[in-house]
Write a protein that holds these residues in place. Structure first.
Motif, PDB file in Angstrom:
ATOM      1  N   ASN A   1      32.748  28.493  35.490  1.00 11.22           N
ATOM      2  CA  ASN A   1      33.417  27.380  36.202  1.00 11.22           C
ATOM      3  C   ASN A   1      34.694  27.785  36.933  1.00 11.22           C
ATOM      4  O   ASN A   1      35.453  26.906  37.361  1.00 11.22           O
ATOM      5  N   SER A   2      34.956  29.092  37.103  1.00  9.14           N
ATOM      6  CA  SER A   2      36.234  29.496  37.716  1.00  9.14           C
ATOM      7  C   SER A   2      36.406  28.908  39.121  1.00  9.14           C
ATOM      8  O   SER A   2      37.525  28.547  39.514  1.00  9.14           O
ATOM      9  N   LEU A   3      35.313  28.797  39.866  1.00 10.22           N
ATOM     10  CA  LEU A   3      35.395  28.251  41.233  1.00 10.22           C
ATOM     11  C   LEU A   3      35.982  26.830  41.225  1.00 10.22           C
ATOM     12  O   LEU A   3      36.688  26.425  42.159  1.00 10.22           O
ATOM     13  N   ALA A   4      35.726  26.085  40.154  1.00  7.08           N
ATOM     14  CA  ALA A   4      36.123  24.673  40.092  1.00  7.08           C
ATOM     15  C   ALA A   4      37.632  24.473  39.976  1.00  7.08           C
ATOM     16  O   ALA A   4      38.124  23.359  40.112  1.00  7.08           O
ATOM     17  N   TYR A   5      38.355  25.567  39.720  1.00  6.57           N
ATOM     18  CA  TYR A   5      39.816  25.456  39.623  1.00  6.57           C
ATOM     19  C   TYR A   5      40.465  25.440  41.005  1.00  6.57           C
ATOM     20  O   TYR A   5      41.670  25.243  41.123  1.00  6.57           O
ATOM     21  N   VAL A   6      39.678  25.678  42.031  1.00  8.19           N
ATOM     22  CA  VAL A   6      40.167  25.582  43.407  1.00  8.19           C
ATOM     23  C   VAL A   6      39.684  24.230  43.927  1.00  8.19           C
ATOM     24  O   VAL A   6      38.479  23.972  43.996  1.00  8.19           O
ATOM     25  N   HIS A   7      40.622  23.352  44.283  1.00  2.00           N
ATOM     26  CA  HIS A   7      40.269  21.953  44.532  1.00  2.00           C
ATOM     27  C   HIS A   7      40.177  21.593  46.013  1.00  2.00           C
ATOM     28  O   HIS A   7      39.485  20.658  46.388  1.00  2.00           O
ATOM     29  N   ASP A   8      40.907  22.302  46.831  1.00  3.13           N
ATOM     30  CA  ASP A   8      41.057  21.924  48.235  1.00  3.13           C
ATOM     31  C   ASP A   8      39.947  22.561  49.097  1.00  3.13           C
ATOM     32  O   ASP A   8      39.629  23.745  48.926  1.00  3.13           O
ATOM     33  N   ASN A   9      39.375  21.779  50.034  1.00  8.66           N
ATOM     34  CA  ASN A   9      38.244  22.275  50.834  1.00  8.66           C
ATOM     35  C   ASN A   9      38.569  23.577  51.564  1.00  8.66           C
ATOM     36  O   ASN A   9      37.762  24.514  51.579  1.00  8.66           O
ATOM     37  N   ASP A  10      39.752  23.636  52.216  1.00  3.86           N
ATOM     38  CA  ASP A  10      40.095  24.850  52.977  1.00  3.86           C
ATOM     39  C   ASP A  10      40.246  26.050  52.036  1.00  3.86           C
ATOM     40  O   ASP A  10      39.887  27.175  52.389  1.00  3.86           O
ATOM     41  N   GLU A  11      40.780  25.776  50.842  1.00  5.06           N
ATOM     42  CA  GLU A  11      40.957  26.884  49.894  1.00  5.06           C
ATOM     43  C   GLU A  11      39.606  27.341  49.328  1.00  5.06           C
ATOM     44  O   GLU A  11      39.413  28.520  49.027  1.00  5.06           O
ATOM     45  N   ILE A  12      38.661  26.415  49.228  1.00  5.53           N
ATOM     46  CA  ILE A  12      37.304  26.810  48.799  1.00  5.53           C
ATOM     47  C   ILE A  12      36.692  27.708  49.884  1.00  5.53           C
ATOM     48  O   ILE A  12      36.056  28.729  49.594  1.00  5.53           O
ATOM     49  N   ASP A  13      36.936  27.357  51.144  1.00  7.71           N
ATOM     50  CA  ASP A  13      36.495  28.239  52.245  1.00  7.71           C
ATOM     51  C   ASP A  13      37.088  29.633  52.083  1.00  7.71           C
ATOM     52  O   ASP A  13      36.408  30.641  52.293  1.00  7.71           O
ATOM     53  N   GLN A  14      38.378  29.668  51.710  1.00  7.09           N
ATOM     54  CA  GLN A  14      39.040  30.976  51.531  1.00  7.09           C
ATOM     55  C   GLN A  14      38.381  31.773  50.412  1.00  7.09           C
ATOM     56  O   GLN A  14      38.214  32.986  50.522  1.00  7.09           O
ATOM     57  N   VAL A  15      38.011  31.081  49.335  1.00  9.30           N
ATOM     58  CA  VAL A  15      37.362  31.781  48.208  1.00  9.30           C
ATOM     59  C   VAL A  15      36.022  32.368  48.673  1.00  9.30           C
ATOM     60  O   VAL A  15      35.707  33.533  48.386  1.00  9.30           O
ATOM     61  N   PHE A  16      35.265  31.590  49.442  1.00  9.28           N
ATOM     62  CA  PHE A  16      33.977  32.124  49.923  1.00  9.28           C
ATOM     63  C   PHE A  16      34.206  33.279  50.904  1.00  9.28           C
ATOM     64  O   PHE A  16      33.404  34.219  50.958  1.00  9.28           O
ATOM     65  N   ALA A  17      35.313  33.224  51.654  1.00 11.78           N
ATOM     66  CA  ALA A  17      35.644  34.364  52.535  1.00 11.78           C
ATOM     67  C   ALA A  17      35.943  35.599  51.685  1.00 11.78           C
ATOM     68  O   ALA A  17      35.589  36.735  52.067  1.00 11.78           O
ATOM     69  N   THR A  18      36.586  35.392  50.531  1.00 13.39           N
ATOM     70  CA  THR A  18      36.823  36.522  49.604  1.00 13.39           C
ATOM     71  C   THR A  18      35.485  37.079  49.102  1.00 13.39           C
ATOM     72  O   THR A  18      35.290  38.303  49.070  1.00 13.39           O
ATOM     73  N   PHE A  19      34.571  36.184  48.734  1.00 17.65           N
ATOM     74  CA  PHE A  19      33.250  36.669  48.288  1.00 17.65           C
ATOM     75  C   PHE A  19      32.626  37.523  49.397  1.00 17.65           C
ATOM     76  O   PHE A  19      32.120  38.624  49.144  1.00 17.65           O
ATOM     77  N   ALA A  20      32.681  37.006  50.640  1.00 21.68           N
ATOM     78  CA  ALA A  20      32.062  37.726  51.763  1.00 21.68           C
ATOM     79  C   ALA A  20      32.749  39.066  52.015  1.00 21.68           C
ATOM     80  O   ALA A  20      32.099  40.058  52.366  1.00 21.68           O
ATOM     81  N   ALA A  21      34.083  39.110  51.824  1.00 21.88           N
ATOM     82  CA  ALA A  21      34.832  40.344  52.092  1.00 21.88           C
ATOM     83  C   ALA A  21      34.489  41.442  51.083  1.00 21.88           C
ATOM     84  O   ALA A  21      34.787  42.616  51.313  1.00 21.88           O
ATOM     85  N   HIS A  22      33.894  41.054  49.949  1.00 21.44           N
ATOM     86  CA  HIS A  22      33.506  42.046  48.933  1.00 21.44           C
ATOM     87  C   HIS A  22      31.995  42.246  48.872  1.00 21.44           C
ATOM     88  O   HIS A  22      31.480  42.883  47.951  1.00 21.44           O
TER      89      HIS A  22
END
Ligand SMILES: C[S@@+](CC[C@H](N)C(=O)[O-])C[C@H]1O[C@@H](n2cnc3c(N)ncnc32)[C@H](O)[C@@H]1O
Length: 249
Positions: free
Chosen positions: A115-136
């Motif tokens: 559930n670590s993803l669920a600690y990020v609440h804001d839509n733009d910040e969720i986009d940033q997390v997926f950008a991190t996934f893509a960058a790796h």
């Protein structure tokens, strides 16, 4: 966006277990996440060799996954990472914020479990997390997520006994759902072995299946499957699910 240090202090303050990593490891001893992750990789990318785990906590899943993959883990909270270094010194675990961290490497599997993803609440910040996934990731990389896809339906209080290193505690849990923000708040009331009481409040953002698909697609991942959190292979019942997606760039 709040700074990683402020965010780490905020997350730590909300959860009693984060302030006591030994207790965290004891209470969260279930290894379903690591097992499901490995099963999904064997099914969809059996040749995978390397894995990065974002929001790895104390590294309890990584300890299991490192028997099969060359692993690296990242977590926001220095207290959990220090604990991981003490009790699992052979693991490569770093302090970092999954909204912004760049490790300078790409892996065959990118995971975000428990559930670590669920600690990020804001839509733009969720986009940033997926950008991190893509960058790796690289073409063919599998993304494996374990996250809430629906609110908890049982909202009334439920009490359970929890074994701790200092004896049995009880915890009474109540859930509250805010449809506007899609945040499921878990209110906990602890009675510790000393008789002391403590309260904490864990706020998790629910991303419904279609939303998860959208975030994944936006970052270049195609969702291959979503499976029930309890590990059932037929149908989605929630509230937690495993999502497996492939980097199609
Ligand atoms: C419920 S714990 C799960 C930890 C681990 N995956 C497990 O299953 O034991 C959620 C974790 O997400 C981490 N976390 C929350 N926000 C984060 C962020 N922005 N970057 C990295 N880690 C984060 C927390 O510090 C915490 O360790």
């Amino acid at each position: 966006m709040t700074s990683p240090d402020t965010e780490a202090e905020h997350v730590e303050a909300t959860n009693l277990l984060y302030r006591d990593p030994e207790l965290y490891d004891m209470v969260q001893s279930d290894s379903t996440g690591a097992g499901m992750c490995r099963t999904l990789v064997e099914l969809h990318r059996p040749g995978a060799r390397t894995l990065a785990d974002f929001g790895c906590g104390t590294g309890r899943d990584l300890e299991i996954l490192a028997k099969r993959f060359e692993c690296i883990g990242v977590d926001l909270q220095p207290g959990l990472v220090d604990h991981a270094h003490r009790i699992r010194p052979w693991l490569d675990i770093r302090t970092g914020d999954m909204r912004t961290v760049r490790l300078g490497r790409r892996t065959d599997v990118v995971a975000c479990l428990g559930n670590s993803l669920a600690y990020v609440h804001d839509n733009d910040e969720i986009d940033q997390v997926f950008a991190t996934f893509a960058a790796h990731a690289q073409p063919g990389t599998l993304l494996v997520l374990c996250s809430p896809i629906a609110p908890t339906t049982r909202t009334g209080p439920a009490t359970a006994r929890v074994d701790t290193p200092r004896g049995p505690a009880t915890v009474t849990v109540r859930h509250e759902w805010d449809l506007r923000t899609q945040i499921d708040t878990m209110h906990r009331h602890w009675v510790l072995p000393s008789g002391d009481e403590a309260r904490d409040e864990i706020r998790r953002r629910v991303l419904f299946p279609r939303e998860l698909e959208r975030y994944a697609q936006g970052a270049g991942f195609e969702v291959l499957d979503m499976l029930d959190g309890a590990g059932a292979w037929a149908g989605l019942t929630g509230p937690t699910a495993y999502t497996v997606a492939r980097d199609t760039r």
